[in-house]
Design a protein around this motif. Structure first.
Motif, mmCIF file in Angstrom:
data_model
loop_
_atom_site.group_PDB
_atom_site.id
_atom_site.type_symbol
_atom_site.label_atom_id
_atom_site.label_comp_id
_atom_site.label_asym_id
_atom_site.label_seq_id
_atom_site.Cartn_x
_atom_site.Cartn_y
_atom_site.Cartn_z
ATOM 1 N N ASN A 5 0.833 -1.209 0.000
ATOM 2 C CA ASN A 5 0.000 0.000 0.000
ATOM 3 C C ASN A 5 0.861 1.251 0.000
ATOM 4 O O ASN A 5 0.557 2.223 -0.699
ATOM 5 C CB ASN A 5 -0.949 0.004 1.200
ATOM 6 N N GLU A 6 1.938 1.234 0.797
ATOM 7 C CA GLU A 6 2.827 2.400 0.848
ATOM 8 C C GLU A 6 3.506 2.623 -0.498
ATOM 9 O O GLU A 6 3.623 3.762 -0.962
ATOM 10 C CB GLU A 6 3.880 2.217 1.945
ATOM 11 N N LEU A 7 3.951 1.553 -1.135
ATOM 12 C CA LEU A 7 4.593 1.678 -2.444
ATOM 13 C C LEU A 7 3.602 2.167 -3.501
ATOM 14 O O LEU A 7 3.930 3.032 -4.316
ATOM 15 C CB LEU A 7 5.216 0.345 -2.854
ATOM 16 N N SER A 8 2.395 1.644 -3.478
ATOM 17 C CA SER A 8 1.361 2.085 -4.428
ATOM 18 C C SER A 8 1.022 3.552 -4.218
ATOM 19 O O SER A 8 0.853 4.307 -5.180
ATOM 20 C CB SER A 8 0.102 1.230 -4.275
ATOM 21 N N THR A 9 0.927 3.957 -2.957
ATOM 22 C CA THR A 9 0.644 5.369 -2.649
ATOM 23 C C THR A 9 1.764 6.258 -3.163
ATOM 24 O O THR A 9 1.508 7.317 -3.753
ATOM 25 C CB THR A 9 0.452 5.560 -1.130
ATOM 26 N N LEU A 10 3.006 5.842 -2.966
ATOM 27 C CA LEU A 10 4.138 6.616 -3.473
ATOM 28 C C LEU A 10 4.085 6.713 -4.995
ATOM 29 O O LEU A 10 4.301 7.780 -5.568
ATOM 30 C CB LEU A 10 5.459 5.974 -3.021
ATOM 31 N N THR A 34 12.995 3.563 3.855
ATOM 32 C CA THR A 34 12.999 4.326 2.615
ATOM 33 C C THR A 34 12.274 3.510 1.565
ATOM 34 O O THR A 34 12.553 2.320 1.394
ATOM 35 C CB THR A 34 14.444 4.636 2.164
ATOM 36 N N LEU A 35 11.330 4.151 0.887
ATOM 37 C CA LEU A 35 10.537 3.503 -0.156
ATOM 38 C C LEU A 35 11.046 3.966 -1.521
ATOM 39 O O LEU A 35 11.358 5.139 -1.707
ATOM 40 C CB LEU A 35 9.070 3.887 -0.027
ATOM 41 N N LEU A 36 11.097 3.036 -2.466
ATOM 42 C CA LEU A 36 11.516 3.366 -3.814
ATOM 43 C C LEU A 36 10.669 2.565 -4.788
ATOM 44 O O LEU A 36 10.502 1.355 -4.620
ATOM 45 C CB LEU A 36 12.992 3.010 -4.007
ATOM 46 N N GLY A 48 9.365 -2.191 -6.893
ATOM 47 C CA GLY A 48 9.301 -1.447 -5.645
ATOM 48 C C GLY A 48 10.183 -2.085 -4.600
ATOM 49 O O GLY A 48 10.366 -3.307 -4.588
ATOM 50 N N ALA A 49 10.756 -1.261 -3.740
ATOM 51 C CA ALA A 49 11.612 -1.758 -2.662
ATOM 52 C C ALA A 49 11.345 -0.953 -1.405
ATOM 53 O O ALA A 49 11.099 0.258 -1.465
ATOM 54 C CB ALA A 49 13.080 -1.651 -3.047
ATOM 55 N N VAL A 50 11.398 -1.640 -0.297
ATOM 56 C CA VAL A 50 11.326 -0.992 1.013
ATOM 57 C C VAL A 50 12.649 -1.292 1.700
ATOM 58 O O VAL A 50 12.939 -2.437 2.039
ATOM 59 C CB VAL A 50 10.138 -1.514 1.850
ATOM 60 N N PHE A 51 13.464 -0.267 1.847
ATOM 61 C CA PHE A 51 14.760 -0.414 2.505
ATOM 62 C C PHE A 51 14.585 -0.179 4.001
ATOM 63 O O PHE A 51 13.866 0.734 4.408
ATOM 64 C CB PHE A 51 15.767 0.593 1.939
ATOM 65 N N ARG A 52 15.289 -0.934 4.805
ATOM 66 C CA ARG A 52 15.170 -0.823 6.264
ATOM 67 C C ARG A 52 16.070 0.267 6.825
ATOM 68 O O ARG A 52 16.629 0.124 7.902
ATOM 69 C CB ARG A 52 15.502 -2.162 6.914
#
Length: 176
Positions: A5-10, A34-36, A48-52
């Motif tokens: 959801n966060e990646l789609s929103t971005l 960090t979202l990319l 999409g990637a979610v970095f910690r």
């Protein structure tokens, strides 16, 4: 599911660009991650990637001094590199990275102090700012510069620098 959801929103920031079938990449540096996202389609991102790594967790977990010491900064760089490097072959390099992070305004104003409404932060801008920060970290009095001295700023600038350099982006365009 929450990360999707966060990646789609971005990726919905793409509507601001008003371009179809053009490769676009978006980043958001949060406090704890960090979202990319990157894609060519209008509605769905392709990668999409979610970095910690985030501005607060890098600052709080690796920077014990304010400003961080040179060794703390090096450790922060290694942590960020280790997190993002596995993704560099999955992304298409050389594109513009877009962001609506309001914290980017501070970085832009510092990089372009004579501009009324700066929107573009390129690799050179980031390297100049990071060089100034490194001078403070190495012992130059912070009062000799207008850079923020908080560790969250240092962590955010470090993340921006490493993402641009190691993931092959030429610049960040502020669309906030």
């Amino acid at each position: 599911m929450e990360q999707e959801n966060e990646l789609s929103t971005l990726y919905k920031l793409r509507s601001i660009l008003q371009t179809d079938n053009c490769l676009a990449s978006f980043i958001s540096i949060k406090s704890d991650k960090t979202l990319l996202v990157q894609g060519t389609e209008v509605d769905n991102y392709e990668y999409g990637a979610v970095f910690r790594i985030g501005a607060n967790n890098v600052a709080n977990n690796y920077f014990k001094h304010n400003p961080p010491t040179p060794s703390e900064t090096e450790e922060g760089i290694m942590i960020v590199e280790d997190e993002i490097m596995p993704f560099h072959k999955k992304l298409t390099p050389g594109t513009t990275l877009y962001s609506d992070d309001s914290d980017l305004e501070t970085v832009l104003a510092l990089a372009h102090p004579n501009s009324k409404d700066p929107k573009t932060l390129n690799r050179t801008d980031v390297e100049v700012l990071f060089g100034r920060l490194s001078a403070i970290i190495a012992g130059r009095p912070a009062s000799m510069d207008i850079l923020p001295t908080d560790n969250e700023f240092a962590a955010r600038l470090l993340i921006i620098r490493e993402v641009l350099h190691h993931l092959g982006f030429m610049q960040i365009e502020y669309i906030g």
